[in-house]
Scaffold this motif. Structure first.
Motif, PDB file in Angstrom:
ATOM      1  N   GLY A 189       1.097  -1.429  -0.030  1.00  0.00           N
ATOM      2  CA  GLY A 189       0.054  -0.106   0.129  1.00  0.00           C
ATOM      3  C   GLY A 189       0.998   1.235   0.162  1.00  0.00           C
ATOM      4  N   ILE A 190       0.373   2.190  -0.517  1.00  0.00           N
ATOM      5  CA  ILE A 190       0.995   3.633  -0.645  1.00  0.00           C
ATOM      6  C   ILE A 190       0.221   4.727  -0.235  1.00  0.00           C
ATOM      7  CG2 ILE A 190       2.261   2.817  -2.618  1.00  0.00           C
ATOM      8  CD1 ILE A 190       0.915   4.827  -4.391  1.00  0.00           C
ATOM      9  N   THR A 191       0.633   5.757   0.108  1.00  0.00           N
ATOM     10  CA  THR A 191       0.059   7.087   0.432  1.00  0.00           C
ATOM     11  C   THR A 191       0.277   8.069  -0.914  1.00  0.00           C
ATOM     12  OG1 THR A 191       0.396   6.921   2.921  1.00  0.00           O
ATOM     13  CG2 THR A 191      -0.146   8.770   1.913  1.00  0.00           C
ATOM     14  N   ALA A 192      -1.022   8.785  -1.158  1.00  0.00           N
ATOM     15  CA  ALA A 192      -0.969   9.914  -2.147  1.00  0.00           C
ATOM     16  C   ALA A 192      -1.231  11.096  -1.303  1.00  0.00           C
ATOM     17  CB  ALA A 192      -2.045   9.502  -3.164  1.00  0.00           C
ATOM     18  N   VAL A 193      -0.564  12.079  -1.488  1.00  0.00           N
ATOM     19  CA  VAL A 193      -1.067  13.332  -0.775  1.00  0.00           C
ATOM     20  C   VAL A 193      -1.229  14.472  -1.694  1.00  0.00           C
ATOM     21  CG1 VAL A 193       1.398  14.118  -0.342  1.00  0.00           C
ATOM     22  CG2 VAL A 193      -0.409  15.205   1.080  1.00  0.00           C
ATOM     23  N   PHE A 194      -2.306  15.004  -1.900  1.00  0.00           N
ATOM     24  CA  PHE A 194      -2.643  16.281  -2.793  1.00  0.00           C
ATOM     25  C   PHE A 194      -2.557  17.475  -2.276  1.00  0.00           C
ATOM     26  CE2 PHE A 194      -4.877  12.498  -4.264  1.00  0.00           C
ATOM     27  CZ  PHE A 194      -4.888  12.727  -5.801  1.00  0.00           C
ATOM     28  N   PHE A 195      -1.518  18.368  -2.671  1.00  0.00           N
ATOM     29  CA  PHE A 195      -1.447  19.916  -2.236  1.00  0.00           C
ATOM     30  C   PHE A 195      -1.411  20.806  -3.425  1.00  0.00           C
ATOM     31  CE2 PHE A 195       2.183  17.577  -3.104  1.00  0.00           C
ATOM     32  CZ  PHE A 195       3.306  18.402  -3.446  1.00  0.00           C
ATOM     33  N   GLY A 196      -1.548  22.256  -3.160  1.00  0.00           N
ATOM     34  CA  GLY A 196      -1.360  22.943  -4.323  1.00  0.00           C
ATOM     35  C   GLY A 196      -0.069  23.638  -4.287  1.00  0.00           C
ATOM     36  N   ASP A 197       0.077  24.547  -5.343  1.00  0.00           N
ATOM     37  CA  ASP A 197       1.542  25.203  -5.442  1.00  0.00           C
ATOM     38  C   ASP A 197       1.619  26.368  -4.237  1.00  0.00           C
ATOM     39  OD1 ASP A 197       0.258  27.844  -7.055  1.00  0.00           O
ATOM     40  OD2 ASP A 197      -1.009  25.984  -7.278  1.00  0.00           O
ATOM     41  N   GLY A 198       0.501  26.508  -3.718  1.00  0.00           N
ATOM     42  CA  GLY A 198       0.565  27.509  -2.476  1.00  0.00           C
ATOM     43  C   GLY A 198       1.300  26.759  -1.254  1.00  0.00           C
ATOM     44  N   ALA A 199       0.746  25.484  -1.284  1.00  0.00           N
ATOM     45  CA  ALA A 199       1.126  24.637  -0.174  1.00  0.00           C
ATOM     46  C   ALA A 199       2.743  24.688  -0.279  1.00  0.00           C
ATOM     47  CB  ALA A 199       0.528  23.406  -0.117  1.00  0.00           C
ATOM     48  N   ALA A 200       3.028  24.270  -1.593  1.00  0.00           N
ATOM     49  CA  ALA A 200       4.664  23.782  -1.956  1.00  0.00           C
ATOM     50  C   ALA A 200       5.633  25.059  -1.466  1.00  0.00           C
ATOM     51  CB  ALA A 200       4.680  23.590  -3.208  1.00  0.00           C
ATOM     52  N   CYS A 201       4.893  26.372  -1.177  1.00  0.00           N
ATOM     53  CA  CYS A 201       5.843  27.593  -0.858  1.00  0.00           C
ATOM     54  C   CYS A 201       5.834  27.425   0.685  1.00  0.00           C
ATOM     55  CB  CYS A 201       4.973  28.700  -1.206  1.00  0.00           C
ATOM     56  SG  CYS A 201       5.285  29.081  -3.235  1.00  0.00           S
ATOM     57  N   GLU A 202       5.195  26.325   1.261  1.00  0.00           N
ATOM     58  CA  GLU A 202       5.317  26.442   2.877  1.00  0.00           C
ATOM     59  C   GLU A 202       6.500  25.539   3.179  1.00  0.00           C
ATOM     60  OE1 GLU A 202       3.270  27.741   5.057  1.00  0.00           O
ATOM     61  OE2 GLU A 202       1.661  28.288   3.930  1.00  0.00           O
ATOM     62  N   GLY A 203       7.059  25.911   4.376  1.00  0.00           N
ATOM     63  CA  GLY A 203       8.395  25.164   4.638  1.00  0.00           C
ATOM     64  C   GLY A 203       8.019  23.640   4.931  1.00  0.00           C
ATOM     65  N   ILE A 204       6.706  23.329   5.283  1.00  0.00           N
ATOM     66  CA  ILE A 204       6.456  22.025   5.552  1.00  0.00           C
ATOM     67  C   ILE A 204       6.623  21.201   4.422  1.00  0.00           C
ATOM     68  CG2 ILE A 204       4.092  22.143   5.279  1.00  0.00           C
ATOM     69  CD1 ILE A 204       5.499  20.060   7.848  1.00  0.00           C
ATOM     70  N   PHE A 205       6.570  21.534   3.159  1.00  0.00           N
ATOM     71  CA  PHE A 205       6.618  20.736   1.967  1.00  0.00           C
ATOM     72  C   PHE A 205       8.054  20.217   1.776  1.00  0.00           C
ATOM     73  CE2 PHE A 205       8.072  20.978  -2.438  1.00  0.00           C
ATOM     74  CZ  PHE A 205       7.612  19.725  -2.831  1.00  0.00           C
ATOM     75  N   HIS A 206       9.047  21.050   2.125  1.00  0.00           N
ATOM     76  CA  HIS A 206      10.440  20.452   1.996  1.00  0.00           C
ATOM     77  C   HIS A 206      10.747  19.380   3.266  1.00  0.00           C
ATOM     78  CE1 HIS A 206      11.616  22.689  -1.159  1.00  0.00           C
ATOM     79  NE2 HIS A 206      10.911  23.817  -0.730  1.00  0.00           N
ATOM     80  N   GLU A 207      10.277  19.577   4.285  1.00  0.00           N
ATOM     81  CA  GLU A 207      10.402  18.649   5.662  1.00  0.00           C
ATOM     82  C   GLU A 207       9.716  17.529   5.311  1.00  0.00           C
ATOM     83  OE1 GLU A 207       9.087  20.351   9.400  1.00  0.00           O
ATOM     84  OE2 GLU A 207       9.349  22.440   8.800  1.00  0.00           O
ATOM     85  N   ALA A 208       8.446  17.522   4.551  1.00  0.00           N
ATOM     86  CA  ALA A 208       7.790  16.258   4.250  1.00  0.00           C
ATOM     87  C   ALA A 208       8.727  15.511   3.301  1.00  0.00           C
ATOM     88  CB  ALA A 208       6.434  16.445   3.770  1.00  0.00           C
ATOM     89  N   VAL A 209       9.132  16.029   2.070  1.00  0.00           N
ATOM     90  CA  VAL A 209       9.915  15.440   1.023  1.00  0.00           C
ATOM     91  C   VAL A 209      11.034  14.959   1.852  1.00  0.00           C
ATOM     92  CG1 VAL A 209      11.172  15.899  -1.042  1.00  0.00           C
ATOM     93  CG2 VAL A 209       8.738  16.817  -0.777  1.00  0.00           C
ATOM     94  N   ASN A 210      11.863  15.796   2.577  1.00  0.00           N
ATOM     95  CA  ASN A 210      12.778  15.192   3.365  1.00  0.00           C
ATOM     96  C   ASN A 210      12.730  13.814   4.268  1.00  0.00           C
ATOM     97  OD1 ASN A 210      16.106  15.707   4.428  1.00  0.00           O
ATOM     98  ND2 ASN A 210      14.686  15.684   6.199  1.00  0.00           N
ATOM     99  N   LEU A 211      11.630  13.788   4.841  1.00  0.00           N
ATOM    100  CA  LEU A 211      11.502  12.691   5.718  1.00  0.00           C
ATOM    101  C   LEU A 211      11.331  11.575   4.640  1.00  0.00           C
ATOM    102  CD1 LEU A 211       9.218  14.024   8.571  1.00  0.00           C
ATOM    103  CD2 LEU A 211      11.534  12.850   8.689  1.00  0.00           C
TER     104      LEU A 211
END
Length: 329
Positions: A147-169
């Protein structure tokens, strides 16, 4: 290579259903009926990706969630009832459109906090990775191996720091996580180009070592093919991937919204590439769909939405309970 005709026709019907659902709610907004954040114009992104997933997969989404939920198989009546605050809704009328969850569909949550779903997606994917192969796992996160997880977000959310934190993890822990950025050119009432120096979010993740792909988000055939490839790759190596789907939000940030801030010429140009019109025209040209079949399909969708609205408006309100100090004892 195109997906089989039956699947493509089904995707067109789902896209029509999503648009009819959102337009109906947009028309009801005001006069005591809560408004919604629609994703009109983004139907191909939702349908193309969700159709690539399996029941064992999990979804986290954002404030423009109706497309993801309906593509996942949500009942239109229950979904509309939830938005209208009725007890027959998915969360008994208490979440509205901004916090819907549906464990039976594998939709863990809808986050109204920009980037909120990104903060939780690595945890869900980690739970899947750790629970895979554990017999008897129960609850909303019960998973099967693969099983996998799919997370949907917009370009605005990608400008948030949490985007890079999530990708890093996700990269560090080798999580089975598909990041889906619906780059719809708008961040609430602000145009994307005013907040991003470049065109693509995918460019930002190269340093993290994550495989990323930019896809025409208005072409459901292209989206579905890219999503199938990404999902297969994640299942094979349990490493995250990112899809950036370029599309356009045709309606305002929140209903009702007069879109006075929108460049009308830009909006008109994007509407010439409307995702539903693109697929419909392609299927007609290829002979996969006949005019009579199209009319029947559109009538079926209209009837489904009419029945959903009737169900929602006839459903009871949630039970009111008087709060007393005993509640907190």
């Amino acid at each position: 290579m195109h997906t089989d005709p039956t699947t493509r026709l089904s995707m067109l019907e789902t896209m029509l259903l999503i648009r009819a659902h959102e337009r109906t709610l947009a028309g009801l907004a005001g006069g005591g009926v809560p408004g919604t954040c629609t994703a009109v114009g983004q139907e191909a992104a939702a349908v193309g990706v969700v159709r690539a997933l399996q029941p064992r997969d999990r979804i986290l989404t954002n404030h423009r969630s109706a497309g993801h939920l309906l593509a996942r198989g949500a009942d239109p009546g229950r979904l509309m009832a939830e938005v209208l605050g009725r007890a027959s809704g998915y969360c008994k009328g208490k979440s509205g459109s901004l916090h819907v969850s549906a464990a039976e569909l594998g939709v863990v949550l809808t986050s109204t906090i920009v980037g909120g779903e990104l903060s939780l997606a690595p945890g869900v994917a980690l739970a899947q990775k750790m629970a895979a192969g554990v017999a008897g796992a129960a609850g909303a996160l019960a998973v099967e191996a693969g099983g996998i997880t799919a997370v949907f977000f917009g370009d605005g959310a990608a400008c948030e720091g949490i985007f890079h934190e999530a990708v890093n993890l996700a990269v560090t822990w080798e999580l089975p996580l598909l990041f889906v950025c619906e780059n719809n050119q708008w961040q609430a009432f602000v145009a994307r180009r005013e907040t991003m120096p470049g065109e693509h979010v995918a460019d930002w993740v190269a340093g993290h070592g994550i495989a990323a792909r930019v896809v025409d988000g208005n072409d459901v055939d292209a989206v579905h093919a890219a999503a199938c490839d990404a999902v297969a790759a994640i299942r094979a190596d349990s490493r995250p991937r990112l899809l950036e789907l370029t599309t356009y939000r045709q309606r305002g940030h929140y209903e009702p919204d007069d879109q006075a801030y929108v460049d009308k010429d830009e909006l008109a140009r994007w509407k010439t590439r409307d995702p539903i019109a693109m697929l419909r025209g392609r299927l007609l040209a290829e002979g996969v769909l006949a005019r009579g079949e199209l009319a029947h399909l559109e009538q079926r969708v209209a009837a489904t939405i009419a029945a959903a609205h009737a169900f929602a408006t006839s459903s009871p309100w949630p039970e009111l309970r008087e709060l007393t100090t005993d509640v907190y004892a």
